[in-house]
Write an enzyme that holds these catalytic residues in place. Structure first.
Site, mmCIF file in Angstrom:
data_model
loop_
_atom_site.group_PDB
_atom_site.id
_atom_site.type_symbol
_atom_site.label_atom_id
_atom_site.label_comp_id
_atom_site.label_asym_id
_atom_site.label_seq_id
_atom_site.Cartn_x
_atom_site.Cartn_y
_atom_site.Cartn_z
ATOM 1 N N TYR A 115 0.788 -1.226 0.000
ATOM 2 C CA TYR A 115 0.000 0.000 0.000
ATOM 3 C C TYR A 115 0.823 1.281 0.000
ATOM 4 O O TYR A 115 0.276 2.365 0.151
ATOM 5 C CB TYR A 115 -0.945 0.001 1.214
ATOM 6 C CG TYR A 115 -1.827 -1.215 1.269
ATOM 7 C CD1 TYR A 115 -2.616 -1.578 0.172
ATOM 8 C CD2 TYR A 115 -1.856 -2.037 2.385
ATOM 9 C CE1 TYR A 115 -3.414 -2.713 0.203
ATOM 10 C CE2 TYR A 115 -2.651 -3.164 2.431
ATOM 11 C CZ TYR A 115 -3.431 -3.498 1.334
ATOM 12 O OH TYR A 115 -4.219 -4.624 1.373
ATOM 13 N N SER B 82 -3.650 -7.611 8.176
ATOM 14 C CA SER B 82 -4.223 -7.942 6.866
ATOM 15 C C SER B 82 -3.098 -8.392 5.928
ATOM 16 O O SER B 82 -2.399 -9.351 6.244
ATOM 17 C CB SER B 82 -5.012 -6.755 6.314
ATOM 18 O OG SER B 82 -5.857 -7.161 5.263
ATOM 19 N N TYR B 83 -2.879 -7.742 4.799
ATOM 20 C CA TYR B 83 -1.790 -8.162 3.916
ATOM 21 C C TYR B 83 -0.439 -8.111 4.641
ATOM 22 O O TYR B 83 0.323 -9.090 4.603
ATOM 23 C CB TYR B 83 -1.751 -7.302 2.650
ATOM 24 C CG TYR B 83 -0.947 -7.889 1.519
ATOM 25 C CD1 TYR B 83 0.445 -7.969 1.574
ATOM 26 C CD2 TYR B 83 -1.564 -8.397 0.377
ATOM 27 C CE1 TYR B 83 1.195 -8.510 0.532
ATOM 28 C CE2 TYR B 83 -0.830 -8.950 -0.663
ATOM 29 C CZ TYR B 83 0.540 -9.000 -0.577
ATOM 30 O OH TYR B 83 1.279 -9.551 -1.598
ATOM 31 N N TRP C 120 -12.807 -9.031 -3.020
ATOM 32 C CA TRP C 120 -11.568 -8.927 -3.796
ATOM 33 C C TRP C 120 -11.705 -7.950 -4.957
ATOM 34 O O TRP C 120 -10.713 -7.348 -5.380
ATOM 35 C CB TRP C 120 -11.142 -10.297 -4.317
ATOM 36 C CG TRP C 120 -10.607 -11.180 -3.245
ATOM 37 C CD1 TRP C 120 -11.170 -12.316 -2.725
ATOM 38 C CD2 TRP C 120 -9.378 -10.997 -2.520
ATOM 39 N NE1 TRP C 120 -10.392 -12.847 -1.739
ATOM 40 C CE2 TRP C 120 -9.286 -12.063 -1.588
ATOM 41 C CE3 TRP C 120 -8.377 -10.044 -2.571
ATOM 42 C CZ2 TRP C 120 -8.198 -12.173 -0.722
ATOM 43 C CZ3 TRP C 120 -7.297 -10.171 -1.695
ATOM 44 C CH2 TRP C 120 -7.222 -11.224 -0.797
ATOM 45 N N ASP D 90 -14.476 -9.534 12.090
ATOM 46 C CA ASP D 90 -13.449 -9.395 11.053
ATOM 47 C C ASP D 90 -13.938 -10.095 9.782
ATOM 48 O O ASP D 90 -14.925 -10.828 9.790
ATOM 49 C CB ASP D 90 -12.153 -10.036 11.555
ATOM 50 C CG ASP D 90 -10.955 -9.777 10.658
ATOM 51 O OD1 ASP D 90 -11.083 -8.985 9.696
ATOM 52 O OD2 ASP D 90 -9.892 -10.367 10.920
ATOM 53 N N HIS E 74 -12.526 -5.463 10.666
ATOM 54 C CA HIS E 74 -11.208 -5.520 10.050
ATOM 55 C C HIS E 74 -10.520 -4.165 10.183
ATOM 56 O O HIS E 74 -10.988 -3.165 9.645
ATOM 57 C CB HIS E 74 -11.353 -5.897 8.572
ATOM 58 C CG HIS E 74 -10.087 -6.387 7.947
ATOM 59 N ND1 HIS E 74 -9.497 -7.586 8.279
ATOM 60 C CD2 HIS E 74 -9.292 -5.843 6.992
ATOM 61 C CE1 HIS E 74 -8.411 -7.770 7.558
ATOM 62 N NE2 HIS E 74 -8.258 -6.716 6.777
#
Length: 589
Positions: free
Chosen positions: A79, A149-150, A192, A286, A315
């Site tokens: 990001y 997360s990622y 997604w 989440d 989340h």
């Protein structure tokens, strides 16, 4: 004489005042050092790290100005590294607390070279980046990883490769298996689409000089105008706005079944390769993969000193002010000092003695309903007792199995008129009772409870169904009905689906015989909630829920390849030969 005495007195007071000033200044300096340790941070920008295949990734380094060898904390992100540490107070707090913080753009993103292939690239790159961070000037050889997360998932993808200098990880809100991440119960997670368009596509267009939004603000504006159309797009594999900028999305769609392709995202099969403790954090609301991934990753590595924290959150970073969510307020104690928890975890494993026994229990959960935190020794709780509630006639949910013949409940599922989340896909507890006005939503309820009933753990469901279609979907949703009639969901909707063709496993499709009853099973429903006295337990059964998951066209063709649909007559059975039920892990009170 009088003037002399006055002069001496004046001099003495001046001396005393000077001494007091020095003492106060020293005290204030000590207090300031205690309150604000090592405030100064030095920045090194775009520091290169060469991967094993020659691709260069870049990172910003946040160094404690005090100098001296210290542990490194690695945060890897798709990001944008600068935006990440500018907007995340945790990273500056870690640097000010004596850590060399390394914020790195993953392969193919922003300052880093290469082609972005989400998650698949992160095991090799994660290993190489950890070992590179350990060699940085000022690093003492210990490397930890943090992120959500990622940036949480990349920690596991590195840990399964066991880089020698990795010491501890703190992955929050991430998966344990790609089959409950990209797909759920065989259905594709539509979030997604938004992730790819809003978070990934703008930078891809900039790098490749492609037309379209190149900033997050521009992408958000286009997404808000087109979201409702794009999540209904058929065939999904031909979604034009992402064809040039997110090829990985279509590759995922072309692998709807479990198999070797998904090994890159299977953490569960590699727990024996992990050598470091993990702090696993997620929330009951989440994304569906979060709480399931947290408990599985904890149990798979708990012998290493891992811990588990599950709270009433969606989340994102929990905070002390995270007390209200959706339409419910969980009280003043629901929040958490996430930054402080991460700092204590890092101090213990990267600065302390290492594997000493932790204080407190390894599991900490928030019990909704009574809105209290509780420490536990294990997950699932050993004292939980399985209690079945059976679907019955007249929309009932009862504690005894059926003993007399009962006609099945039926509804018509038309993929062109799917059930739509009235809250536009927002995560958190929301009143689901308005959906009961639809004919394709069945609701089964207990009578009002005579005493509190705690349900904590992994919930199972067995639903006997038939359909006139060769393939279709069923959702089982567990709700807490308050005395005012509002019915609140207890988890993310993505956990609640089962695609019929994968009822016996996701490795291969087994199509339905029209009209023949089959048993569908759910094993990943999860919560901790006390159904209070006067409340009711309710189960919803339906066959779609936009915008969470792709709508099954009922044709039996490959997922995402259909532009046509067919209506299906669905039946839910609850007779002695087909006892549909939910199995709740009830905690004695």
């Amino acid at each position: 004489m009088g003037g002399g005495r006055y002069a001496m007195r004046k001099t003495s007071w001046r001396t005393l005042a000077a001494v007091l000033s020095l003492l106060i200044a020293a005290h204030l300096a000590a207090a300031s050092a205690e309150l604000f340790p090592d405030l100064a941070v030095e920045i090194e920008r775009n520091v290169p790290a060469r991967m094993r295949d020659g691709v260069t990734l870049r990172a910003d380094l946040l160094r404690p100005a005090a100098g001296g060898p210290c542990p490194a904390i690695l945060w890897r992100t798709p990001y944008g590294l600068e935006r990440t540490w500018h907007q995340n107070p945790l990273l500056l707090r870690l640097a000010r607390s004596g850590y060399l913080v390394v914020v790195q753009d993953v392969r193919g993103r922003y300052a880093s070279e290469g082609r972005f292939d989400p998650y698949r690239q992160e095991t090799a790159d994660g290993y190489d980046s950890v070992e590179w961070a350990a060699t940085l000037p000022g690093c003492n050889g210990k490397v930890g990883m943090v992120g959500l997360s990622y940036p949480g998932a990349v920690q596991w993808l590195a840990a399964v490769a066991a880089p020698p200098h990795l010491t501890a990880i703190a992955p929050a809100m991430c998966f344990s298996n790609g089959r409950q991440f990209f797909f759920f119960g065989g259905a594709f997670d539509l979030s997604w689409i938004g992730w790819a368009y809003r978070n990934i596509a703008p930078e891809e267009r900039r790098r490749s000089a492609l037309p379209g939004p190149r900033t997050a603000a521009e992408a958000d504006e286009v997404w808000s105008r087109n979201r409702e159309v794009w999540v209904r797009s058929q065939p999904l594999r031909e979604l034009a706005p992402l064809k040039d900028v997110a090829p990985f999305l279509f590759e995922w769609l072309s692998h709807p079944e479990d198999g070797p392709y998904w090994d890159f995202a299977n953490i569960e099969s590699k727990y024996s390769q992990v050598k470091v403790p993990s702090l696993n954090i997620s929330g009951w609301y989440d994304e569906g993969y979060g709480p399931v991934g947290a408990v599985r990753n904890f149990n798979g590595t708990r012998q290493l000193g891992s811990q588990l924290v599950l709270g009433p959150w969606t989340h994102g970073d929990p905070a002390l002010t995270s007390v209200a969510l959706g339409e419910l307020d969980f009280g003043p104690n629901a929040g958490m000092d996430y930054e402080g928890l991460i700092l204590r975890w890092c101090d213990r494993w990267l600065k302390g003695a290492g594997r000493e026994a932790p204080s407190g229990s390894p599991v900490r959960i928030f019990v909704m309903g009574i809105n209290q935190w509780r420490e536990e020794k294990d997950w699932p709780l050993a004292r939980a007792a399985p209690v079945s509630y059976y679907i019955g006639s007249n929309s009932s949910l009862v504690s005894s199995p059926p003993v007399a013949p009962q006609a099945p409940d039926r509804y018509l599922f038309d993929p062109r008129r799917p059930v739509v989340d009235p809250h536009r896909g927002a995560l958190g507890p929301f009143d689901q009772s308005p959906l009961e006005a639809r004919r394709d939503v069945l609701a089964y309820s207990t009578t009002s409870l005579e005493r509190d009933l705690e349900v904590t753990g992994e919930i199972e469901a067995e639903l006997w169904v038939s359909s006139t279609a060769p393939d279709t979907d069923f959702f089982v949703r567990l709700l807490d009905v308050h005395p005012d009639g509002k019915a609140y969901n207890l988890m993310s909707p993505t956990l609640e689906v089962q695609r019929a063709r994968y009822r016996n496993g996701e490795g291969r499709a087994e199509f339905l015989v029209p009209g023949r009853p089959e048993c569908l099973r759910w094993r990943s429903l999860i919560t901790s909630n006390v159904f209070l006295k006067g409340h009711r337990i309710r189960v919803h059964v339906t066959s779609s829920l936009l915008p969470h998951l792709d709508v099954n066209p009922n044709t039996g063709r490959p997922i995402g390849a259909d532009s046509s649909t067919r209506r299906a007559e669905q039946a839910v059975y609850h007779d002695p030969a087909h006892p549909s039920r939910v199995i709740l892990p009830v905690i004695p009170r």
